[in-house]
Design a protein around this motif. Structure first.
Motif, short mmCIF file in Angstrom:
data_model
loop_
_atom_site.label_atom_id
_atom_site.label_comp_id
_atom_site.label_asym_id
_atom_site.label_seq_id
_atom_site.Cartn_x
_atom_site.Cartn_y
_atom_site.Cartn_z
N ARG A 89 32.30 48.97 43.32
CA ARG A 89 31.45 49.39 44.43
C ARG A 89 32.31 50.00 45.52
NH1 ARG A 89 28.18 44.80 47.81
NH2 ARG A 89 26.90 46.20 49.08
N VAL A 90 31.81 51.07 46.10
CA VAL A 90 32.55 51.75 47.16
C VAL A 90 31.60 52.01 48.33
CG1 VAL A 90 34.11 52.85 45.51
CG2 VAL A 90 32.09 54.10 46.27
N MET A 91 32.19 52.22 49.51
CA MET A 91 31.36 52.44 50.71
C MET A 91 31.77 53.72 51.43
SD MET A 91 30.65 49.85 53.90
CE MET A 91 31.85 50.41 55.12
N ASP A 92 30.77 54.52 51.76
CA ASP A 92 30.94 55.77 52.51
C ASP A 92 30.52 55.46 53.95
OD1 ASP A 92 30.82 58.32 53.54
OD2 ASP A 92 29.49 59.14 52.00
N ALA A 93 31.52 55.29 54.82
CA ALA A 93 31.24 54.86 56.20
C ALA A 93 30.99 56.08 57.08
CB ALA A 93 32.42 54.05 56.73
N VAL A 138 23.17 54.35 44.01
CA VAL A 138 23.58 54.96 45.28
C VAL A 138 22.50 54.66 46.32
CG1 VAL A 138 24.31 57.09 46.43
CG2 VAL A 138 24.68 56.83 43.96
N ALA A 139 22.86 53.84 47.31
CA ALA A 139 21.87 53.40 48.31
C ALA A 139 22.42 53.63 49.71
CB ALA A 139 21.54 51.93 48.09
N PHE A 140 21.53 53.99 50.60
CA PHE A 140 21.94 54.29 51.97
C PHE A 140 21.27 53.31 52.93
CE2 PHE A 140 22.41 58.01 49.36
CZ PHE A 140 23.68 58.44 49.69
N HIS A 141 22.03 52.92 53.94
CA HIS A 141 21.59 51.86 54.85
C HIS A 141 21.84 52.27 56.30
CE1 HIS A 141 22.05 49.43 51.14
NE2 HIS A 141 23.21 50.07 51.03
N GLN A 142 20.89 51.99 57.13
CA GLN A 142 21.09 52.24 58.57
C GLN A 142 21.74 51.00 59.16
OE1 GLN A 142 17.70 52.13 61.06
NE2 GLN A 142 18.72 53.13 62.78
N ILE A 143 23.06 50.99 59.17
CA ILE A 143 23.78 49.87 59.76
C ILE A 143 25.02 50.37 60.50
CG2 ILE A 143 23.02 47.94 58.31
CD1 ILE A 143 25.30 48.41 56.47
N ASN A 144 25.54 49.45 61.30
CA ASN A 144 26.71 49.70 62.14
C ASN A 144 27.96 49.50 61.30
OD1 ASN A 144 28.73 49.53 64.05
ND2 ASN A 144 27.55 48.22 65.45
N MET A 145 28.82 50.51 61.22
CA MET A 145 30.01 50.37 60.35
C MET A 145 31.00 49.34 60.88
SD MET A 145 32.20 53.88 60.77
CE MET A 145 30.93 55.13 60.84
N LEU A 146 30.85 48.91 62.12
CA LEU A 146 31.75 47.88 62.67
C LEU A 146 31.28 46.48 62.32
CD1 LEU A 146 32.27 49.39 66.25
CD2 LEU A 146 33.56 49.82 64.13
N ASP A 147 30.08 46.37 61.78
CA ASP A 147 29.48 45.06 61.54
C ASP A 147 28.43 45.23 60.45
OD1 ASP A 147 28.56 42.50 61.75
OD2 ASP A 147 27.56 42.77 63.68
N THR A 148 28.91 45.39 59.20
CA THR A 148 28.00 45.84 58.15
C THR A 148 27.12 44.74 57.57
OG1 THR A 148 29.64 45.38 56.43
CG2 THR A 148 29.64 47.61 57.39
N GLY A 149 27.60 43.50 57.61
CA GLY A 149 26.86 42.42 56.95
C GLY A 149 27.09 42.37 55.44
N PHE A 150 27.83 43.33 54.88
CA PHE A 150 28.14 43.28 53.44
C PHE A 150 29.14 42.15 53.17
CE2 PHE A 150 27.24 48.07 53.44
CZ PHE A 150 25.97 47.91 52.89
N GLU A 151 29.16 41.75 51.92
CA GLU A 151 29.97 40.61 51.50
C GLU A 151 31.49 40.91 51.60
OE1 GLU A 151 30.32 38.01 47.42
OE2 GLU A 151 28.57 39.31 47.72
N THR A 152 32.26 39.92 51.98
CA THR A 152 33.71 40.04 52.07
C THR A 152 34.30 40.40 50.69
OG1 THR A 152 33.81 38.49 53.91
CG2 THR A 152 35.81 38.69 52.58
N ALA A 153 35.27 41.31 50.69
CA ALA A 153 35.99 41.74 49.47
C ALA A 153 35.08 42.36 48.42
CB ALA A 153 36.79 40.57 48.87
N SER A 154 33.96 42.91 48.84
CA SER A 154 33.01 43.46 47.87
C SER A 154 33.28 44.92 47.50
CB SER A 154 31.58 43.34 48.41
OG SER A 154 31.45 43.98 49.66
N MET A 155 34.16 45.60 48.24
CA MET A 155 34.35 47.04 48.03
C MET A 155 35.73 47.35 47.43
SD MET A 155 31.54 48.33 49.20
CE MET A 155 30.15 47.66 50.16
N GLN A 156 35.74 48.19 46.41
CA GLN A 156 37.01 48.63 45.83
C GLN A 156 37.62 49.77 46.67
OE1 GLN A 156 38.86 47.36 43.55
NE2 GLN A 156 40.40 49.01 43.58
#
Ligand code: GPP
Ligand code: MG
Length: 281
Positions: A89-93, A138-156
Protein backbone atom coordinates in the motif's frame (compact mmCIF):
# COMPACT_ATOMS: atom_id res chain seq x y z
CA UNK A 1 -9.40 0.92 2.27
CA UNK A 2 -12.91 1.53 0.94
CA UNK A 3 -13.97 5.09 0.41
CA UNK A 4 -16.81 4.91 2.90
CA UNK A 5 -14.62 3.76 5.79
CA UNK A 6 -11.90 6.39 5.62
CA UNK A 7 -10.62 7.83 8.90
CA UNK A 8 -12.11 10.94 10.41
CA UNK A 9 -11.52 14.26 8.68
CA UNK A 10 -9.08 15.78 11.14
CA UNK A 11 -9.79 19.25 12.42
CA UNK A 12 -8.22 21.78 10.09
CA UNK A 13 -6.70 25.16 10.88
CA UNK A 14 -7.90 28.44 9.42
CA UNK A 15 -4.90 28.33 7.06
CA UNK A 16 -5.77 24.82 5.91
CA UNK A 17 -9.34 25.96 5.38
CA UNK A 18 -8.11 28.69 3.03
CA UNK A 19 -6.02 26.17 1.09
CA UNK A 20 -9.03 23.84 0.78
CA UNK A 21 -11.05 26.81 -0.44
CA UNK A 22 -8.48 27.55 -3.18
CA UNK A 23 -8.57 23.96 -4.44
CA UNK A 24 -12.34 23.68 -4.16
CA UNK A 25 -12.64 26.70 -6.48
CA UNK A 26 -9.75 25.81 -8.80
CA UNK A 27 -10.69 24.99 -12.40
CA UNK A 28 -7.67 26.24 -14.35
CA UNK A 29 -7.80 25.21 -18.02
CA UNK A 30 -4.05 24.58 -17.75
CA UNK A 31 -4.93 21.64 -15.51
CA UNK A 32 -8.28 20.51 -16.91
CA UNK A 33 -7.39 20.74 -20.61
CA UNK A 34 -4.07 18.95 -20.05
CA UNK A 35 -5.86 16.22 -18.07
CA UNK A 36 -8.33 15.66 -20.89
CA UNK A 37 -5.46 14.66 -23.21
CA UNK A 38 -5.42 11.13 -21.75
CA UNK A 39 -7.49 11.24 -18.53
CA UNK A 40 -4.58 11.63 -16.08
CA UNK A 41 -5.11 14.95 -14.27
CA UNK A 42 -1.93 16.40 -12.79
CA UNK A 43 -1.32 19.21 -10.32
CA UNK A 44 2.39 19.55 -10.76
CA UNK A 45 4.80 20.91 -13.33
CA UNK A 46 6.86 19.26 -16.05
CA UNK A 47 10.42 18.23 -16.87
CA UNK A 48 12.35 17.32 -19.99
CA UNK A 49 13.05 18.69 -23.44
CA UNK A 50 10.00 19.98 -25.29
CA UNK A 51 9.42 19.46 -28.97
CA UNK A 52 9.51 23.16 -29.86
CA UNK A 53 7.86 22.54 -33.21
CA UNK A 54 4.53 22.48 -31.34
CA UNK A 55 4.64 26.27 -31.04
CA UNK A 56 4.22 26.58 -34.82
CA UNK A 57 0.77 25.09 -35.25
CA UNK A 58 -2.47 24.35 -33.43
CA UNK A 59 -2.24 25.44 -29.73
CA UNK A 60 -3.69 22.03 -28.85
CA UNK A 61 -0.25 20.63 -29.65
CA UNK A 62 1.29 22.81 -26.91
CA UNK A 63 -1.33 21.47 -24.49
CA UNK A 64 -0.39 17.89 -25.38
CA UNK A 65 3.31 18.65 -25.07
CA UNK A 66 2.91 20.31 -21.64
CA UNK A 67 0.94 17.26 -20.52
CA UNK A 68 3.65 14.93 -21.78
CA UNK A 69 6.27 16.85 -19.72
CA UNK A 70 4.08 16.73 -16.59
CA UNK A 71 3.64 12.98 -17.04
CA UNK A 72 7.42 12.59 -17.40
CA UNK A 73 7.81 14.37 -14.06
CA UNK A 74 5.45 11.91 -12.35
CA UNK A 75 7.23 8.94 -14.00
CA UNK A 76 10.53 10.17 -12.55
CA UNK A 77 9.00 10.42 -9.09
CA UNK A 78 7.63 6.86 -9.35
CA UNK A 79 11.05 5.62 -10.55
CA UNK A 80 12.39 6.59 -7.12
CA UNK A 81 9.79 4.65 -5.11
CA UNK A 82 11.75 1.39 -5.47
CA UNK A 83 10.14 -2.03 -5.57
CA UNK A 84 6.43 -2.00 -4.67
CA UNK A 85 4.52 -5.30 -4.68
CA UNK A 86 0.85 -5.60 -5.69
CA UNK A 87 -0.13 -6.53 -2.10
CA UNK A 88 1.51 -3.40 -0.67
CA UNK A 89 0.00 0.00 0.00
CA UNK A 90 1.25 3.47 -0.85
CA UNK A 91 0.01 6.99 -0.09
CA UNK A 92 -0.13 10.03 -2.37
CA UNK A 93 -0.04 12.99 0.04
CA UNK A 94 -1.71 15.95 -1.63
CA UNK A 95 -3.11 13.86 -4.48
CA UNK A 96 -4.94 16.58 -6.39
CA UNK A 97 -7.22 15.03 -9.02
CA UNK A 98 -5.38 11.72 -8.73
CA UNK A 99 -3.02 11.62 -11.76
CA UNK A 100 0.06 10.28 -9.92
CA UNK A 101 -2.04 7.86 -7.84
CA UNK A 102 -3.44 6.18 -10.96
CA UNK A 103 0.00 6.07 -12.55
CA UNK A 104 1.36 4.31 -9.43
CA UNK A 105 -1.44 1.76 -9.52
CA UNK A 106 -0.89 1.16 -13.26
CA UNK A 107 2.80 0.57 -12.64
CA UNK A 108 2.80 -1.49 -9.44
CA UNK A 109 -0.75 -2.89 -9.15
CA UNK A 110 -0.62 -1.88 -5.48
CA UNK A 111 -3.28 -0.26 -3.30
CA UNK A 112 -3.10 3.52 -3.34
CA UNK A 113 -4.62 5.96 -0.88
CA UNK A 114 -4.67 9.50 -2.23
CA UNK A 115 -5.35 12.22 0.28
CA UNK A 116 -6.33 15.83 -0.20
CA UNK A 117 -7.79 18.54 1.96
CA UNK A 118 -10.15 19.49 -0.87
CA UNK A 119 -13.53 17.76 -1.04
CA UNK A 120 -13.83 18.65 -4.72
CA UNK A 121 -10.52 17.03 -5.64
CA UNK A 122 -11.33 13.89 -3.66
CA UNK A 123 -14.75 13.56 -5.28
CA UNK A 124 -13.26 14.10 -8.75
CA UNK A 125 -10.55 11.50 -8.18
CA UNK A 126 -12.95 8.91 -6.71
CA UNK A 127 -15.24 9.35 -9.73
CA UNK A 128 -12.20 8.65 -11.93
CA UNK A 129 -11.37 5.54 -9.89
CA UNK A 130 -14.90 4.22 -10.45
CA UNK A 131 -14.71 5.00 -14.18
CA UNK A 132 -11.42 3.15 -14.42
CA UNK A 133 -12.86 0.28 -12.35
CA UNK A 134 -9.99 0.42 -9.86
CA UNK A 135 -11.95 1.84 -6.89
CA UNK A 136 -11.23 -1.35 -4.91
CA UNK A 137 -7.48 -0.54 -5.07
CA UNK A 138 -7.28 3.24 -5.50
CA UNK A 139 -9.24 5.34 -2.99
CA UNK A 140 -9.21 9.04 -2.24
CA UNK A 141 -9.90 10.62 1.13
CA UNK A 142 -10.49 14.14 2.31
CA UNK A 143 -8.09 14.19 5.24
CA UNK A 144 -5.28 16.24 6.71
CA UNK A 145 -1.87 14.86 5.70
CA UNK A 146 -0.47 15.88 9.11
CA UNK A 147 -2.98 13.69 10.93
CA UNK A 148 -4.25 10.96 8.63
CA UNK A 149 -5.70 8.44 11.07
CA UNK A 150 -4.22 5.61 8.96
CA UNK A 151 -2.60 2.70 10.73
CA UNK A 152 1.03 2.92 11.89
CA UNK A 153 3.56 1.26 9.51
CA UNK A 154 0.83 0.58 6.95
CA UNK A 155 2.52 2.23 3.95
CA UNK A 156 5.41 0.88 1.87
CA UNK A 157 5.88 4.26 0.21
CA UNK A 158 4.62 7.81 0.48
CA UNK A 159 5.14 10.73 -1.84
CA UNK A 160 4.40 14.44 -1.97
CA UNK A 161 4.31 15.68 -5.54
CA UNK A 162 4.53 19.46 -4.99
CA UNK A 163 2.45 19.56 -1.83
CA UNK A 164 4.96 19.92 1.01
CA UNK A 165 4.81 23.73 0.74
CA UNK A 166 1.37 23.66 2.36
CA UNK A 167 2.67 22.12 5.58
CA UNK A 168 5.12 22.40 8.43
CA UNK A 169 7.81 19.88 7.41
CA UNK A 170 8.45 18.60 10.94
CA UNK A 171 4.75 17.86 11.43
CA UNK A 172 4.56 16.29 7.98
CA UNK A 173 7.58 14.01 8.30
CA UNK A 174 6.58 12.94 11.83
CA UNK A 175 3.32 11.63 10.38
CA UNK A 176 5.05 10.09 7.32
CA UNK A 177 7.59 8.31 9.56
CA UNK A 178 4.73 6.89 11.62
CA UNK A 179 2.87 5.63 8.52
CA UNK A 180 5.87 4.18 6.67
CA UNK A 181 7.02 0.61 7.25
CA UNK A 182 10.68 0.30 8.22
CA UNK A 183 12.63 0.17 4.94
CA UNK A 184 9.81 2.01 3.18
CA UNK A 185 10.47 4.87 0.80
CA UNK A 186 9.57 8.54 0.81
CA UNK A 187 9.85 10.72 -2.30
CA UNK A 188 9.09 14.37 -2.86
CA UNK A 189 9.40 16.68 -5.83
CA UNK A 190 9.24 20.23 -4.61
CA UNK A 191 10.12 23.83 -5.24
CA UNK A 192 12.35 25.16 -2.48
CA UNK A 193 14.18 28.38 -1.94
CA UNK A 194 17.93 28.29 -2.25
CA UNK A 195 19.80 28.79 1.04
CA UNK A 196 22.80 30.07 -0.92
CA UNK A 197 20.72 32.97 -2.24
CA UNK A 198 19.47 33.85 1.25
CA UNK A 199 15.87 34.36 2.33
CA UNK A 200 12.98 34.12 -0.19
CA UNK A 201 13.29 36.45 -3.20
CA UNK A 202 10.44 38.63 -4.40
CA UNK A 203 9.65 36.03 -7.08
CA UNK A 204 9.46 33.25 -4.47
CA UNK A 205 7.18 35.43 -2.34
CA UNK A 206 4.96 36.02 -5.39
CA UNK A 207 4.66 32.26 -5.93
CA UNK A 208 3.70 31.87 -2.26
CA UNK A 209 1.00 34.52 -2.62
CA UNK A 210 -0.29 33.03 -5.88
CA UNK A 211 -0.91 29.58 -4.41
CA UNK A 212 -1.32 30.50 -0.68
CA UNK A 213 1.67 28.32 0.12
CA UNK A 214 4.91 28.65 2.11
CA UNK A 215 7.94 27.50 0.11
CA UNK A 216 10.56 26.04 2.46
CA UNK A 217 14.34 26.47 2.29
CA UNK A 218 16.25 23.53 0.81
CA UNK A 219 17.96 22.99 4.20
CA UNK A 220 14.60 22.63 5.92
CA UNK A 221 13.91 19.35 4.14
CA UNK A 222 17.08 17.69 5.42
CA UNK A 223 16.65 19.01 8.97
CA UNK A 224 13.09 17.70 9.16
CA UNK A 225 14.03 14.35 7.58
CA UNK A 226 16.97 13.81 9.92
CA UNK A 227 14.67 14.45 12.88
CA UNK A 228 12.18 11.85 11.63
CA UNK A 229 14.12 8.71 10.67
CA UNK A 230 14.12 9.62 6.97
CA UNK A 231 17.58 9.17 5.42
CA UNK A 232 18.07 10.78 1.99
CA UNK A 233 19.24 8.33 -0.68
CA UNK A 234 18.89 10.54 -3.77
CA UNK A 235 18.78 14.28 -4.25
CA UNK A 236 18.28 15.49 -7.82
CA UNK A 237 18.28 19.15 -8.78
CA UNK A 238 15.63 19.35 -11.52
CA UNK A 239 15.83 23.12 -11.98
CA UNK A 240 17.42 22.94 -15.45
CA UNK A 241 15.05 20.13 -16.41
CA UNK A 242 11.92 22.12 -15.54
CA UNK A 243 12.84 25.50 -17.04
CA UNK A 244 11.94 24.50 -20.64
CA UNK A 245 8.47 23.48 -19.40
CA UNK A 246 7.99 27.04 -18.13
CA UNK A 247 9.26 28.62 -21.36
CA UNK A 248 6.81 26.46 -23.30
CA UNK A 249 3.95 27.10 -20.86
CA UNK A 250 4.53 30.86 -21.24
CA UNK A 251 3.73 30.45 -24.96
CA UNK A 252 0.51 28.52 -24.32
CA UNK A 253 -2.92 30.19 -24.46
CA UNK A 254 -3.57 28.30 -21.20
CA UNK A 255 -0.83 30.23 -19.33
CA UNK A 256 -2.08 31.52 -15.97
CA UNK A 257 0.23 34.52 -15.54
CA UNK A 258 2.63 32.93 -13.03
CA UNK A 259 5.02 31.67 -15.74
CA UNK A 260 7.39 34.67 -15.85
CA UNK A 261 7.69 34.57 -12.06
CA UNK A 262 8.84 30.93 -12.09
CA UNK A 263 11.31 31.71 -14.87
CA UNK A 264 12.66 34.69 -12.93
CA UNK A 265 12.93 32.68 -9.68
CA UNK A 266 14.76 29.77 -11.32
CA UNK A 267 17.09 31.79 -13.51
CA UNK A 268 18.08 34.20 -10.70
CA UNK A 269 19.03 31.21 -8.55
CA UNK A 270 16.69 31.95 -5.65
CA UNK A 271 14.49 28.93 -6.30
CA UNK A 272 15.21 25.28 -7.05
CA UNK A 273 13.13 22.34 -8.27
CA UNK A 274 14.29 19.33 -6.30
CA UNK A 275 13.58 15.62 -6.05
CA UNK A 276 14.46 14.01 -2.72
CA UNK A 277 14.09 10.28 -2.08
CA UNK A 278 14.60 8.93 1.43
CA UNK A 279 14.57 5.60 3.24
CA UNK A 280 12.51 5.19 6.40
CA UNK A 281 14.99 3.58 8.82
C1 GPP B 1 0.94 22.92 -9.07
O1 GPP B 1 -0.42 22.83 -9.06
C2 GPP B 1 1.55 22.90 -7.72
C3 GPP B 1 1.26 23.77 -6.73
C4 GPP B 1 0.23 24.78 -6.85
C5 GPP B 1 1.99 23.79 -5.47
C6 GPP B 1 3.07 24.84 -5.45
C7 GPP B 1 4.27 24.28 -6.10
C8 GPP B 1 5.49 24.85 -6.13
C9 GPP B 1 6.62 24.14 -6.78
C10 GPP B 1 5.76 26.16 -5.52
P1 GPP B 1 -1.30 23.19 -10.32
O2 GPP B 1 -0.96 22.28 -11.44
O3 GPP B 1 -2.70 23.20 -9.84
O4 GPP B 1 -0.83 24.68 -10.68
P2 GPP B 1 -1.19 25.46 -12.03
O5 GPP B 1 -2.67 25.74 -11.98
O6 GPP B 1 -0.37 26.73 -11.96
O7 GPP B 1 -0.81 24.57 -13.17
MG1 MG C 1 -0.89 22.59 -13.45
Amino acid sequence: MAESTHPTTATISVYQGSVADYWNREANPVNLELGKVDGYFHHHYGIGDPDWSVTDGDPERITEELHRLETLQAELLLDHLGQIDPDQRVMDAGCGRGGSSFMAHDRFGCAVDGISISRKQVDFANAQARQREVADKVAFHQINMLDTGFETASMQAIWNNESTMYTDLFDLFTEHARLLARGGRYVTITGCYNDVYGLPSRAVSKINAHYICDIHPRSGYFRAMAANRLVPRAVVDLTDATLPYWYLRAKSPLATGIEETFIEAYTAGSFQYLLIAADRV
